[in-house]
Design an enzyme around this catalytic site. Structure first.
Site, short mmCIF file in Angstrom:
data_model
loop_
_atom_site.label_atom_id
_atom_site.label_comp_id
_atom_site.label_asym_id
_atom_site.label_seq_id
_atom_site.Cartn_x
_atom_site.Cartn_y
_atom_site.Cartn_z
N CYS A 336 4.62 7.89 6.28
CA CYS A 336 3.63 7.21 7.05
C CYS A 336 4.23 6.69 8.31
O CYS A 336 3.95 7.52 9.37
CB CYS A 336 3.26 5.93 6.28
SG CYS A 336 1.49 5.43 6.81
N HIS A 446 1.54 7.98 1.01
CA HIS A 446 2.40 7.45 -0.65
C HIS A 446 2.21 7.65 -1.57
O HIS A 446 1.38 8.80 -1.98
CB HIS A 446 1.80 5.52 -0.20
CG HIS A 446 1.91 5.36 1.20
ND1 HIS A 446 3.36 4.86 1.70
CD2 HIS A 446 1.56 4.46 2.26
CE1 HIS A 446 3.25 4.02 3.13
NE2 HIS A 446 2.03 4.38 3.65
#
Length: 517
Positions: A336, A446
């Site tokens: 991310c 994630h």
């Protein structure tokens, strides 16, 4: 409701344990935390954002996550401000000084979310936040005993005896509360005790005499049991809980070094690696910490640009670049925000407002922060050139403002997508980037390492390239999570009277007849 004398007293752990303990007795139970402050989020099936602890508690309860389980989420973005998420949707930035008025307006919404869950489940276990007697904040408190009083719900107070001063903390909390809130306290639980419980008995009885509140039990210290899915910065130790190299089956584990960013987000991405016996996971805060790495991980962050500046200030940018330039060096993975940092540049007029800043330049991608915020669950497969098992399925979630896109020079990109994400109806989109040499990769997703096949194949490939040895854990990640939650249920079951706690829960005022705020 489970409230504490302090932050870190064990509220989240006890709530998870009770959810699992009740569910194992056939009770339809759900978790709830009215207001959370955390940069560790989870995504509901309908694309809402809640705190990670409530997702873990829902798993413990055996129910799907729901936006109403965490109706207010504050995601710190600075010393005095937080991004505000209400019923799963980000609605703006809240200033600490002006939040009181807004909190008052949120009270009906919080009570409504709780009423909705209570009407659909037999028992709801509420988690408080911080200390229950923060008397400077009681007029704006949405999450502790003012809510218990408004909803007519009994509460138990948790105190961590290992911190010292447990009796003073328990008695002081009770003494500072106004009488209407004291009346909600129906029990005290002593947590993290090491030793012979009988030695506490005189103090426990004296505490009961002084307060009129019974002590419901003493929970032993959990010892070396690894805590999974932690969300509070107080729970993140200076070193990740990992076996020392000499304690692994081979003695030559894959060495993973995770950069501990100041605004670290979603550290549970690393939990599956921590449980691998042949992986040694440690925090890195300076260049010396990555020197022996086989894999360097740049994790998620709530402040990408600020943490990129921190990397440069502490010299980790140059250290990581030097490792990548070494043909015998380690691999580098960005998750991310970490993925965004590995790119050519980050353009951010939305979160930090600083405009365009240079990235580390290790991946041919560029990131622009754009609205609306992306919050969704994803699944897909690795590409044929991923180098980590093309058949491995990717399942995870995204919480981000940044849109990361390939940078093409001379009509050619020096990287390829890492995943193909299933968009439904046969459509797929490329996700992530894998550099041509296979040494650097990143993704916006994630939960990457939750996939046993992906994790095992990637660690085995790194071990082979670096002369290490990797034997995968025989326990699937999903089973390990279940074992963790069962262990917590056994922990409370051995020291607390679970049927009595269920009986206490059922003394709550029926839905629709609450006293109100």
């Amino acid at each position: 409701m489970v409230v504490g004398t302090t932050s870190g007293a064990g509220k989240s752990t006890l709530t998870s344990a009770l959810c699992r303990a009740f569910a194992r007795r056939g009770v339809d139970v759900a978790p709830f935390k009215a207001q959370n402050m955390s940069n560790h989020g989870a995504v509901t099936p309908d694309g809402g954002e809640i705190g990670r602890a409530q997702a873990m508690q829902a798993l413990a309860a055996g129910v799907e996550t729901d936006r109403r389980m965490g109706p207010v989420l504050l995601k710190p973005s600075g010393a005095r401000s937080s991004h505000l998420v209400v019923l799963g949707e980000e609605v703006g930035v809240a200033d600490a000084m002006g939040y009181g008025e807004r909190a008052a307006r949120l009270r009906p919404l919080v009570l409504g979310a709780l009423q909705g869950l209570r009407s659909e489940h037999e028992v709801v276990v509420l988690e408080g936040a911080g200390g229950a007697a923060e008397i400077n904040l009681l007029d704006r408190d949405l999450v502790n005993l003012p809510l218990a009083a408004a909803a007519g719900i009994p509460a138990v107070l948790v105190v961590d005896i290992e911190r010292g001063g447990a009796f003073a903390a328990a008695y002081g909390t009770w003494a500072l509360l106004p009488e209407r809130l004291r009346a909600c306290l129906r029990g005290v639980v002593v947590n993290s005790f090491r030793g012979e419980v009988s030695l506490l008995e005189p103090g426990l009885r004296d505490l009961e005499r002084r307060t009129g509140v019974p002590v419901l039990g003493v929970l032993p210290h959990l010892g070396d049991h690894l805590m999974l899915g932690v969300e509070d910065s107080l729970d993140l130790s200076t070193t990740l809980p990992s076996p020392a190299p000499a304690d692994t089956p081979t003695g030559r584990p894959v060495r993973v070094r995770v950069v501990r960013l100041p605004h670290l987000a979603n550290p549970s991405d690393l939990d599956p690696l921590v449980l691998e016996p042949d992986v040694d996971v440690r925090w890195a805060t300076g260049p010396a910490d990555v020197g022996d790495a086989d894999l360097v991980v740049l994790p998620g962050s709530r402040a990408t640009v600020a943490d990129l500046g921190w990397l440069r200030a502490c010299g980790l940018d140059g250290a990581i670049a030097a490792l990548v330039e070494d043909p015998d060096g380690p691999q580098v993975l960005g998750l991310c925000a970490g993925y965004q940092m590995l790119g050519v540049c980050v353009s951010d007029e939305l979160e930090s407002g600083v405009g365009t800043v240079a990235g580390l330049g290790l991946l041919p991608v560029a990131t622009t922060f754009e609205a609306p915020k992306v919050v969704r669950r994803v699944h897909g497969t690795l590409t044929d050139r991923s180098g980590a098992g093309a058949a491995a399925v990717v399942r995870g979630y995204e919480i981000r403002w940044g849109r990361t896109r390939p940078v093409v020079t001379g009509g050619v990109s020096s990287g390829v997508p890492w995943f193909e994400v299933d968009e439904g109806e046969g459509d797929v989109r490329p996700e992530g980037c894998l550099r041509d040499d296979g040494r650097v990769r990143g993704t916006s997703v994630h939960g990457l390492f939750d996939s046993d096949a992906l994790r095992h194949t990637m660690m085995a490939d790194i071990a082979s390239a670096r002369g290490r040895t990797f034997a995968p854990s025989p326990v699937p990640w999903a089973d390990a999570l279940d074992h963790h939650l069962d262990h917590l249920a056994d922990w409370v079951g051995a020291s607390l009277d679970i049927p009595a706690l269920l009986a206490l829960a059922r003394t709550a005022t029926p839905v629709g007849r609450e006293p109100g705020w």
